[in-house]
Design a protein around this motif. Structure first.
Motif, short mmCIF file in Angstrom:
data_model
loop_
_atom_site.label_atom_id
_atom_site.label_comp_id
_atom_site.label_asym_id
_atom_site.label_seq_id
_atom_site.Cartn_x
_atom_site.Cartn_y
_atom_site.Cartn_z
N THR A 160 34.24 36.51 31.90
CA THR A 160 33.76 35.72 32.58
C THR A 160 32.91 34.69 32.82
OG1 THR A 160 35.23 34.02 33.64
CG2 THR A 160 34.46 35.68 34.46
N MET A 178 43.16 34.74 34.52
CA MET A 178 41.73 34.31 34.86
C MET A 178 41.23 33.69 35.74
SD MET A 178 38.69 35.98 34.64
CE MET A 178 38.93 36.97 33.10
N GLU A 222 39.48 33.82 39.51
CA GLU A 222 38.16 33.26 39.99
C GLU A 222 38.52 32.34 41.04
OE1 GLU A 222 37.21 31.15 36.12
OE2 GLU A 222 35.85 33.34 35.73
#
Length: 345
Positions: free
Chosen positions: A187, A234, A238
């Motif tokens: 990422t 994800m 984050e």
């Protein structure tokens, strides 16, 4: 023999000339094509070039001919990438902190090859819009490739990990010992590239800055943690992390001024419910990794956002404020903390 071989490559060199020397504002004539081909050791006649241009159109190259007076001027119209798109790619490469300055220059040079020589000069100016801090780990370019390979082959990896010390030297974590991780995702967050993986020795998800990883090796063992990552999101991960710093996860309740709506939407997304408190405020509940970075984010917004629960998070916020007050407001700090040699001139 060499001349005959060059003749076989004539149409390829003609396409190269058109792509390099023409665009929507720059054209060339057939005679200029003949001259340019001659620089490659290739002879050409007008009639054969008309046939070659038609073959290039059939191939898919957007060759446009426009008559002006008695001459025809040719240029390439639509390309695979528009100039505006190439500028975005160049700026993305230049902005990315995880790509070293040398590798950025190499990538940008390759991107310039997708434009005409005239448009490439505009891309070159784009590079110097601003100077940005870049990573110093040249191996990151290959680290990313190694991690992608391990993910595709369902393999664990091992690597060394470092921090910078006060002497600006690499200081290996774990005294040089290796980390063994099951890689599941990459990422790009906060201008850095991160590996997100599963540490089976601690049975938890961890992340590592890719530019701080050294000597990555793929292991024969298959990845672990599949059941954990089947439910992994994800984007949610984050949002919980502030500056990608770990902390104890908690559902935190925030009291926000209405004017803060845009800021919290940018941070947490539109799916977090806003509960109206009064005409000027709303509350929201968000799951975050409670850390000093989270507290700094809240403090940076001033009176616009306040943590109101749970109690232990409020208490830690108060403790962080006391710590900062003690650090900056000690009575004798100015005399004891700054010597004459430290004063700025």
């Amino acid at each position: 023999m060499a001349e005959r071989m060059n003749q076989k490559l004539k149409i390829l060199y003609l396409m190269k000339i058109l792509l390099e020397k023409t665009d929507e504002t720059h054209s060339i004539t057939v005679q200029e094509m003949i001259t340019a081909l001659a620089s490659y050791g290739i002879t050409a006649e007008r009639k054969s070039l008309y046939s070659d241009l038609e073959s290039l159109r059939t191939y898919g190259l957007d060759v446009i001919g426009v008559q002006e007076n008695r001459n025809y001027y040719y240029h390439v119209g639509n390309r695979q990438f528009e100039l505006a798109e190439l500028k975005l790619l160049v700026d993305s490469v230049q902005s990315a902190r995880f790509i070293t300055a040398r590798k950025s220059a190499e990538l940008i040079h390759k991107i310039e090859g997708l434009a005409s020589q005239y448009e490439a000069s505009k891309l070159n100016r784009q590079v110097y819009v601003t100077e940005r801090v870049k990573t110093m780990n040249e191996s990151i370019y290959y680290n990313v490739d190694s991690i992608h390979t391990a993910i595709s082959e369902n393999a664990q990896i091992r690597f060394q990990y470092f921090n910078w010390n006060v002497d600006k030297e690499m200081l290996l974590r774990r005294n040089g010992g290796y980390y063994e991780i099951s890689p599941w995702a990459l990422t790009w967050n906060d201008e850095n590239y991160y590996l997100v993986g599963y540490d089976s020795s601690e049975t938890k998800i961890k992340h590592f800055r890719v530019d701080k990883m050294l000597h990555i090796e793929m292991l024969p063992e298959k990845r672990e943690g599949r059941e954990v990552f089947q439910e992994f999101d994800m984007a949610v991960y984050e949002r919980k992390m502030f500056g990608m710093f770990d902390g104890r996860e908690e559902n935190v309740k925030l009291l926000c001024d209405n004017a803060m709506a845009g800021i919290v939407i940018d941070r947490f997304g539109k799916n977090v419910p806003f509960l109206k408190k009064d005409a000027e405020h709303f509350t929201m509940n968000v799951k975050v990794a409670v850390s000093r970075q989270f507290f700094s984010w809240v403090m940076g917004l001033g009176s616009g956002i306040q943590i109101i629960g749970p109690v232990w998070v409020v208490d830690e916020m108060k403790e962080e404020i006391r710590r900062l007050s003690k650090q900056y407001l000690q009575e004798n700090q100015h005399e004891s903390g700054i010597t004459g040699s430290d004063k700025k001139i």
